[in-house]
Design a protein around this motif. Structure first.
Motif, PDB file in Angstrom:
ATOM      1  N   ASP A 153       0.847  -1.201   0.000  1.00 19.25           N
ATOM      2  CA  ASP A 153       0.000   0.000   0.000  1.00 19.25           C
ATOM      3  C   ASP A 153       0.878   1.246   0.000  1.00 19.25           C
ATOM      4  OD1 ASP A 153      -2.231  -1.585   0.043  1.00 19.25           O
ATOM      5  OD2 ASP A 153      -2.804  -1.139   2.113  1.00 19.25           O
ATOM      6  N   TYR A 154       0.494   2.222  -0.833  1.00 23.16           N
ATOM      7  CA  TYR A 154       1.264   3.469  -0.968  1.00 23.16           C
ATOM      8  C   TYR A 154       0.322   4.651  -0.785  1.00 23.16           C
ATOM      9  CZ  TYR A 154       3.893   7.279  -3.115  1.00 23.16           C
ATOM     10  OH  TYR A 154       4.520   8.468  -3.353  1.00 23.16           O
ATOM     11  N   ARG A 155       0.828   5.663  -0.128  1.00 21.42           N
ATOM     12  CA  ARG A 155       0.110   6.941  -0.037  1.00 21.42           C
ATOM     13  C   ARG A 155       1.118   8.065  -0.014  1.00 21.42           C
ATOM     14  NH1 ARG A 155      -0.462   8.947   5.472  1.00 21.42           N
ATOM     15  NH2 ARG A 155       0.439   7.394   6.849  1.00 21.42           N
ATOM     16  N   GLU A 156       0.634   9.246  -0.381  1.00 21.22           N
ATOM     17  CA  GLU A 156       1.506  10.417  -0.451  1.00 21.22           C
ATOM     18  C   GLU A 156       0.883  11.543   0.356  1.00 21.22           C
ATOM     19  OE1 GLU A 156       3.749  11.130  -4.203  1.00 21.22           O
ATOM     20  OE2 GLU A 156       2.512  12.938  -4.205  1.00 21.22           O
ATOM     21  N   GLU A 157       1.709  12.222   1.117  1.00 18.81           N
ATOM     22  CA  GLU A 157       1.290  13.366   1.923  1.00 18.81           C
ATOM     23  C   GLU A 157       2.126  14.572   1.510  1.00 18.81           C
ATOM     24  OE1 GLU A 157      -1.031  13.384   4.410  1.00 18.81           O
ATOM     25  OE2 GLU A 157      -1.433  11.224   4.400  1.00 18.81           O
ATOM     26  N   THR A 158       1.519  15.736   1.531  1.00 12.09           N
ATOM     27  CA  THR A 158       2.258  16.980   1.290  1.00 12.09           C
ATOM     28  C   THR A 158       1.952  17.942   2.425  1.00 12.09           C
ATOM     29  OG1 THR A 158       0.481  17.896  -0.047  1.00 12.09           O
ATOM     30  CG2 THR A 158       2.231  16.733  -1.221  1.00 12.09           C
ATOM     31  N   ALA A 159       2.876  18.848   2.673  1.00  9.95           N
ATOM     32  CA  ALA A 159       2.671  19.824   3.745  1.00  9.95           C
ATOM     33  C   ALA A 159       3.486  21.077   3.471  1.00  9.95           C
ATOM     34  CB  ALA A 159       3.077  19.229   5.089  1.00  9.95           C
ATOM     35  N   GLU A 160       2.949  22.210   3.881  1.00  7.44           N
ATOM     36  CA  GLU A 160       3.681  23.475   3.934  1.00  7.44           C
ATOM     37  C   GLU A 160       3.730  23.870   5.394  1.00  7.44           C
ATOM     38  OE1 GLU A 160       2.555  26.558   1.240  1.00  7.44           O
ATOM     39  OE2 GLU A 160       2.061  25.106  -0.332  1.00  7.44           O
ATOM     40  N   TYR A 161       4.878  24.359   5.845  1.00  7.84           N
ATOM     41  CA  TYR A 161       5.048  24.605   7.273  1.00  7.84           C
ATOM     42  C   TYR A 161       6.125  25.648   7.517  1.00  7.84           C
ATOM     43  CZ  TYR A 161       8.678  21.209   6.229  1.00  7.84           C
ATOM     44  OH  TYR A 161       9.733  20.552   5.656  1.00  7.84           O
ATOM     45  N   GLU A 162       6.186  26.103   8.747  1.00  6.80           N
ATOM     46  CA  GLU A 162       7.160  27.113   9.180  1.00  6.80           C
ATOM     47  C   GLU A 162       8.358  26.425   9.836  1.00  6.80           C
ATOM     48  OE1 GLU A 162       6.782  30.474   8.756  1.00  6.80           O
ATOM     49  OE2 GLU A 162       4.962  29.968   7.639  1.00  6.80           O
ATOM     50  N   VAL A 163       9.535  27.035   9.650  1.00  6.00           N
ATOM     51  CA  VAL A 163      10.765  26.550  10.279  1.00  6.00           C
ATOM     52  C   VAL A 163      11.404  27.733  10.995  1.00  6.00           C
ATOM     53  CG1 VAL A 163      13.025  25.501   9.884  1.00  6.00           C
ATOM     54  CG2 VAL A 163      11.083  24.831   8.467  1.00  6.00           C
ATOM     55  N   GLU A 164      11.866  27.499  12.217  1.00  3.82           N
ATOM     56  CA  GLU A 164      12.487  28.575  12.997  1.00  3.82           C
ATOM     57  C   GLU A 164      13.771  29.065  12.343  1.00  3.82           C
ATOM     58  OE1 GLU A 164      13.112  27.714  17.109  1.00  3.82           O
ATOM     59  OE2 GLU A 164      11.208  26.649  17.268  1.00  3.82           O
ATOM     60  N   PRO A 165      14.048  30.379  12.412  1.00  2.00           N
ATOM     61  CA  PRO A 165      15.323  30.909  11.893  1.00  2.00           C
ATOM     62  C   PRO A 165      16.495  30.360  12.708  1.00  2.00           C
ATOM     63  CG  PRO A 165      13.843  32.687  12.598  1.00  2.00           C
ATOM     64  CD  PRO A 165      13.199  31.405  12.960  1.00  2.00           C
ATOM     65  N   PHE A 166      17.683  30.406  12.114  1.00  2.00           N
ATOM     66  CA  PHE A 166      18.866  29.899  12.807  1.00  2.00           C
ATOM     67  C   PHE A 166      20.097  30.656  12.342  1.00  2.00           C
ATOM     68  CE2 PHE A 166      18.242  27.517   8.969  1.00  2.00           C
ATOM     69  CZ  PHE A 166      19.504  27.321   8.445  1.00  2.00           C
ATOM     70  N   ASP A 167      21.173  30.569  13.124  1.00  2.00           N
ATOM     71  CA  ASP A 167      22.457  31.173  12.793  1.00  2.00           C
ATOM     72  C   ASP A 167      23.431  30.070  12.408  1.00  2.00           C
ATOM     73  OD1 ASP A 167      21.562  33.740  13.353  1.00  2.00           O
ATOM     74  OD2 ASP A 167      22.127  33.608  15.455  1.00  2.00           O
ATOM     75  N   LEU A 168      24.194  30.331  11.330  1.00  2.00           N
ATOM     76  CA  LEU A 168      25.156  29.354  10.837  1.00  2.00           C
ATOM     77  C   LEU A 168      26.244  30.096  10.087  1.00  2.00           C
ATOM     78  CD1 LEU A 168      25.728  26.255  10.383  1.00  2.00           C
ATOM     79  CD2 LEU A 168      24.444  26.491   8.255  1.00  2.00           C
TER      80      LEU A 168
END
Length: 152
Positions: free
Chosen positions: A16-31
């Motif tokens: 069995d196969y399924r696909e999920e998609t999502a848009e989301y926020e990511v915290e800023p970071f220093d590098l």
């Protein structure tokens, strides 16, 4: 869409196969001494039930806003990265999976630093390169050139 993706379904059978998609926020970071802000994080997750667990195909795309190393002007870079793994158990800390649930913001936050180049340049700018004068060998050292296999 929710950034926590439940991976395992009780009614799923091998194949069995399924696909999920999502848009989301990511915290800023220093590098590398710069501040990075992530926007437009989008993930596509393919989940296939296999006899020994789940096969996960994960692809993340995001835009990272940072600064140019040459001009210090704002610049945006697109990054794309992912994983393809077989999960035999409910937890995988490296993929930010806990109890068969994928935490996309946490995964992205831990994986994205490896996708950011150490030096970023705005379009139309180039790194500073030493000129010909800087590449010359000091004449006092030329006599040592025959001592080394690579020359001087």
């Amino acid at each position: 869409m929710d950034a926590l993706i439940p991976l395992k379904r009780p009614d799923a059978r091998p194949g069995d196969y399924r696909e999920e998609t999502a848009e989301y926020e990511v915290e800023p970071f220093d590098l590398y001494g710069r501040h990075h802000e992530v926007s437009g994080a989008r993930a596509k997750v393919g989940i296939t039930r296999v006899s020994e667990g789940l096969h996960i195909d994960l692809q993340v795309r995001a835009t990272v806003r940072t600064t140019c190393d040459r001009t210090l002007e704002p610049v945006e870079i697109e990054v794309c990265f992912g994983e393809s793994e077989v999960l035999s158990g409910p937890d995988d800390p490296e993929l930010s999976i806990e109890d068969w649930t994928l935490d996309l913001p946490r995964y992205t936050r831990s994986a994205i630093p490896t996708e950011i180049p150490m030096q970023i340049f705005a379009p139309g700018t180039e790194p500073v390169r030493p000129g010909l004068e800087e590449e010359r060998v000091d004449p006092r050292w030329r006599g040592l050139g025959d001592l080394f296999a690579s020359g001087f």
